[in-house]
Write an enzyme that holds these catalytic residues in place. Structure first.
Site, short mmCIF file in Angstrom:
data_model
loop_
_atom_site.label_atom_id
_atom_site.label_comp_id
_atom_site.label_asym_id
_atom_site.label_seq_id
_atom_site.Cartn_x
_atom_site.Cartn_y
_atom_site.Cartn_z
N PRO A 24 -81.27 -20.35 -32.75
CG PRO A 24 -80.01 -19.01 -33.92
CD PRO A 24 -80.63 -19.04 -32.81
CD GLU A 70 -84.19 -28.86 -34.69
OE1 GLU A 70 -84.43 -27.98 -34.09
OE2 GLU A 70 -84.58 -28.85 -36.22
CB SER A 75 -84.87 -18.35 -41.16
OG SER A 75 -86.07 -19.33 -40.64
CB ALA A 105 -89.05 -18.70 -43.70
CD GLU A 150 -82.68 -9.67 -32.36
OE1 GLU A 150 -82.20 -9.28 -33.61
OE2 GLU A 150 -82.79 -8.75 -31.50
CB CYS A 178 -77.86 -13.20 -38.57
SG CYS A 178 -76.99 -12.81 -36.59
CD GLU A 230 -79.99 -15.32 -43.26
OE1 GLU A 230 -80.89 -15.81 -43.34
OE2 GLU A 230 -79.27 -14.52 -42.43
P1 NAD Z 1 -84.25 -21.58 -38.28
O1 NAD Z 1 -85.44 -20.53 -38.25
O2 NAD Z 1 -84.58 -22.90 -39.26
O3 NAD Z 1 -84.60 -22.19 -36.70
C1 NAD Z 1 -84.59 -21.52 -35.75
C2 NAD Z 1 -85.23 -22.24 -34.49
O4 NAD Z 1 -86.45 -22.19 -34.80
C3 NAD Z 1 -84.77 -23.61 -34.30
O5 NAD Z 1 -84.54 -23.75 -32.92
C4 NAD Z 1 -85.65 -24.46 -34.76
O6 NAD Z 1 -85.94 -25.82 -34.35
C5 NAD Z 1 -86.84 -23.62 -34.54
N1 NAD Z 1 -88.17 -23.82 -35.11
C6 NAD Z 1 -88.25 -24.34 -36.67
N2 NAD Z 1 -89.55 -24.44 -36.81
C7 NAD Z 1 -90.47 -23.80 -35.86
C8 NAD Z 1 -91.87 -23.73 -35.81
N3 NAD Z 1 -92.79 -23.84 -36.57
N4 NAD Z 1 -92.13 -23.21 -34.65
C9 NAD Z 1 -91.28 -22.82 -33.58
N5 NAD Z 1 -89.73 -22.90 -33.59
C10 NAD Z 1 -89.48 -23.69 -34.80
O7 NAD Z 1 -83.16 -21.14 -38.24
P2 NAD Z 1 -81.65 -21.52 -38.26
O8 NAD Z 1 -81.27 -22.16 -39.68
O9 NAD Z 1 -81.51 -22.59 -37.08
O10 NAD Z 1 -80.50 -20.48 -38.07
C11 NAD Z 1 -80.36 -19.75 -39.24
C12 NAD Z 1 -81.29 -18.44 -39.20
O11 NAD Z 1 -81.12 -17.65 -38.01
C13 NAD Z 1 -80.58 -17.68 -40.29
O12 NAD Z 1 -81.52 -17.01 -41.06
C14 NAD Z 1 -79.97 -16.29 -39.55
O13 NAD Z 1 -79.72 -15.03 -40.09
C15 NAD Z 1 -80.57 -16.32 -38.27
N6 NAD Z 1 -80.19 -15.69 -37.15
C16 NAD Z 1 -80.32 -14.23 -36.68
C17 NAD Z 1 -79.81 -13.84 -35.64
C18 NAD Z 1 -79.99 -12.32 -35.50
O14 NAD Z 1 -79.66 -11.86 -34.28
N7 NAD Z 1 -80.96 -11.76 -36.42
C19 NAD Z 1 -78.77 -14.29 -35.19
C20 NAD Z 1 -78.26 -15.68 -35.42
C21 NAD Z 1 -78.99 -16.44 -36.44
#
Ligand code: NAD
Length: 495
Positions: free
Chosen positions: A149, A177, A228, A230, A249, A283, A383
């Site tokens: 992320p 990205e 995330s 989702a 995660e 997170c 969140e």
């Molecule tokens: P996001 O889920 O929108 O995106 C995460 C990654 O997934 C990005 O690289 C994105 O390009 C990619 N992605 C999106 N759609 C995809 C698909 N269909 N297939 C494969 N990859 C895809 O999350 P974000 O907005 O970048 O980050 C914030 C989220 O990350 C928050 O929910 C936060 O809690 C979580 N987070 C969790 C931890 C942990 O250790 N648990 C750590 C940091 C962030």
């Protein structure tokens, strides 16, 4: 701006062949890099490079891999200033946070895994039957596909890459990205340190194209995803198609439980730091403060007072405490959640608005403290991922534990009390991968990070992460050298 090479495949920077991408600075909205994103063909090339690099890398001794990683540590120290400046600019985080948390934390992680690479072990050999010796081999899986992320780009790149390569795997990392720049630098510095070409590949591309292709790829042995809940759900569903190991995660909604015998000043300071670190885009951020009723008003007033002293400003100013949110659309989401809480009767004690004196274009939002909301409201359950702390009162210890556990998430939590029995109970009964006692946020390379419930599964950092990035093989060797084994008679009796 001339187009840049945003891919790192087989040890070299290359242009992608996908749709154009602009990388912006969240504090100003200014474009700081642009180039072609990764296409499905680029994913193919990166996976092929990682496959070719796997046998020699997995075949090195742990000591050889460790030596290279130690060199990487030394080079990262030389590049620390550059990494902090790029991280601060690209992720919109205050330079102080990048210099004092993101970069040293990542270098410490590399140092830890350089050592841990030599400590991959299984159970000792033994004769569990009189006729056989059993041994355990812990083996790398092959090519790991990782997706990270935007909130801590460098640290997340480290958390994904390090246990994978220390255990002998090779990796294709797709950072967000929005924030690929330090992941690219991190991989380039690894190559300079001697990590062979193809061991670490970085693809800058959008999730539905490059991320999806990586998760679907039949030659990728495991998908490690941070993001995330989702998207994590979609990743797990896609990975099921090719029966891949999945490490997730995901989101968090950390409770912050303050019992009536807590050190109020410590709790208030801890809540402000825990809620506002990285503008709340963390997170494990403290998001739900449950405060026992006798301390509630004083806690709210002290937190509000401390929030008044948090300095918002340009991210390259060492005096800035809090930078912008990652983007304007993300800020719109945060504003929407706060506004809906207001409509349902919440009291916005501090913040809840866009500050007046900030750079045009930057997605700034004031530190926000909210009271007067119900446990089942959206702002308590979901969140926000912004600088928003909600405070709710509680009466009994049972109620505090019940509220703390009453969301879908289970990543982190903290309990504040001077009574060891209360803190012991909280650490036992709160369902989260990490429970801090009288603190909130610090992390350690030696200790695991990972979730319960909808926060996912699998561990980052620590040697526990090797359980995710290795396969356990049982080798069972006959030690009798007898052709006619007694157990054959159970199946057939021919002499
Ligand atoms: P996001 O889920 O929108 O995106 C995460 C990654 O997934 C990005 O690289 C994105 O390009 C990619 N992605 C999106 N759609 C995809 C698909 N269909 N297939 C494969 N990859 C895809 O999350 P974000 O907005 O970048 O980050 C914030 C989220 O990350 C928050 O929910 C936060 O809690 C979580 N987070 C969790 C931890 C942990 O250790 N648990 C750590 C940091 C962030």
């Amino acid at each position: 701006m001339s187009p840049q090479e945003l891919q790192f495949i087989g040890g070299v920077r290359r242009a992608g062949s996908g749709a154009p991408l602009d990388i912006t600075a969240p504090s100003t909205g200014e474009v700081i890099a642009s180039g072609a994103g990764a296409s499905v063909a680029d994913v193919e090339a990166a996976v092929a490079a990682a496959r070719a690099a796997f046998p020699p890398w997995a075949g090195m001794t742990p000591g050889e891999r460790s030596d290279i990683m130690h060199r990487w540590v030394r080079l990262l120290r030389d590049h620390a200033g550059e990494l902090a400046a790029v991280e601060s600019r690209n992720a919109g985080k205050p330079i102080r946070l990048a210099q004092e948390f993101d970069v040293p934390g990542t270098i410490d992680n590399v140092a830890f895994f350089a050592g841990a690479a030599r400590n991959l072990e299984g159970k000792a050999s033994a004769e569990y039957s009189a006729d056989h010796t059993s041994t355990i081999r812990r083996e790398p899986l092959g090519v790991i596909g990782s997706i990270s992320p935007w909130n801590y780009p460098l640290q997340m790149a480290g958390w994904k890459i390090l246990p994978a390569v220390a255990a002998g795997n090779t990796i294709v990392l797709k950072p967000s990205e929005l924030t690929p720049l330090t992941s690219l630098l991190f991989a380039e510095i690894a190559t300079e340190a001697g990590v062979p070409a193809g061991v670490i590949n970085v693809l800058t591309g959008v999730g539905p194209v490059a991320g999806q292709a990586l998760v679907e790829h039949p030659r990728v042995a495991m998908v490690s995803f941070t993001g995330s809940t989702a998207v994590g759900r979609q990743v797990a569903a896609t990975a099921a198609g090719s029966v891949k190991r999945v490490h997730l995660e995901l989101g968090g909604k950390a409770p912050f439980v303050v019992f009536d015998d807590a050190d109020l000043e410590a709790a208030a300071r801890g809540a402000v730091a825990g809620a506002l670190i990285n503008a709340g885009q963390d997170c494990t951020a403290a998001t739900r403060a449950y405060v026992q009723r006798p301390l509630f008003d004083e806690f709210v007033s002290r937190v509000a007072d401390l929030m008044d002293h948090v300095t918002l400003g340009p991210v390259d100013d060492p005096e800035t405490d809090m930078g912008p949110l990652i983007s304007l659309p993300h800020r719109a989401k945060v504003i929407g959640m706060v506004d809906r809480a207001r409509e349902y009767g919440a009291k916005v004690v501090r913040g809840g608005r866009i500050p007046e004196h900030t750079d045009a274009g930057g997605a700034y939002y004031e530190p926000t403290l909210i009271t007067g909301v119900a446990q089942d409201s959206e702002i308590v359950q979901n969140e926000v991922f912004g600088p928003v702390l909600v405070a709710l009162p509680f009466d009994t210890d049972d109620e505090a534990i019940e509220f703390a556990n009453d969301t879908a998430y289970g990543l982190a939590a903290s309990a504040w009390s001077r009574n060891v029995f209360r803190t012991q109970r909280a650490s036992r009964e709160i369902q989260a991968g990490c429970v801090w006692i009288n603190d909130h946020i610090p992390i350690l390379s030696e200790m695991p990070h990972g979730g319960y419930k909808a926060s996912g599964f699998g561990k980052d950092m620590s040697t526990y992460s090797f359980d995710d990035y290795t396969n356990i093989k049982h080798v069972m060797s006959d030690i009798t050298a007898v052709a006619h084994k007694p157990w054959h008679d159970t199946v057939f009796r021919a002499e």
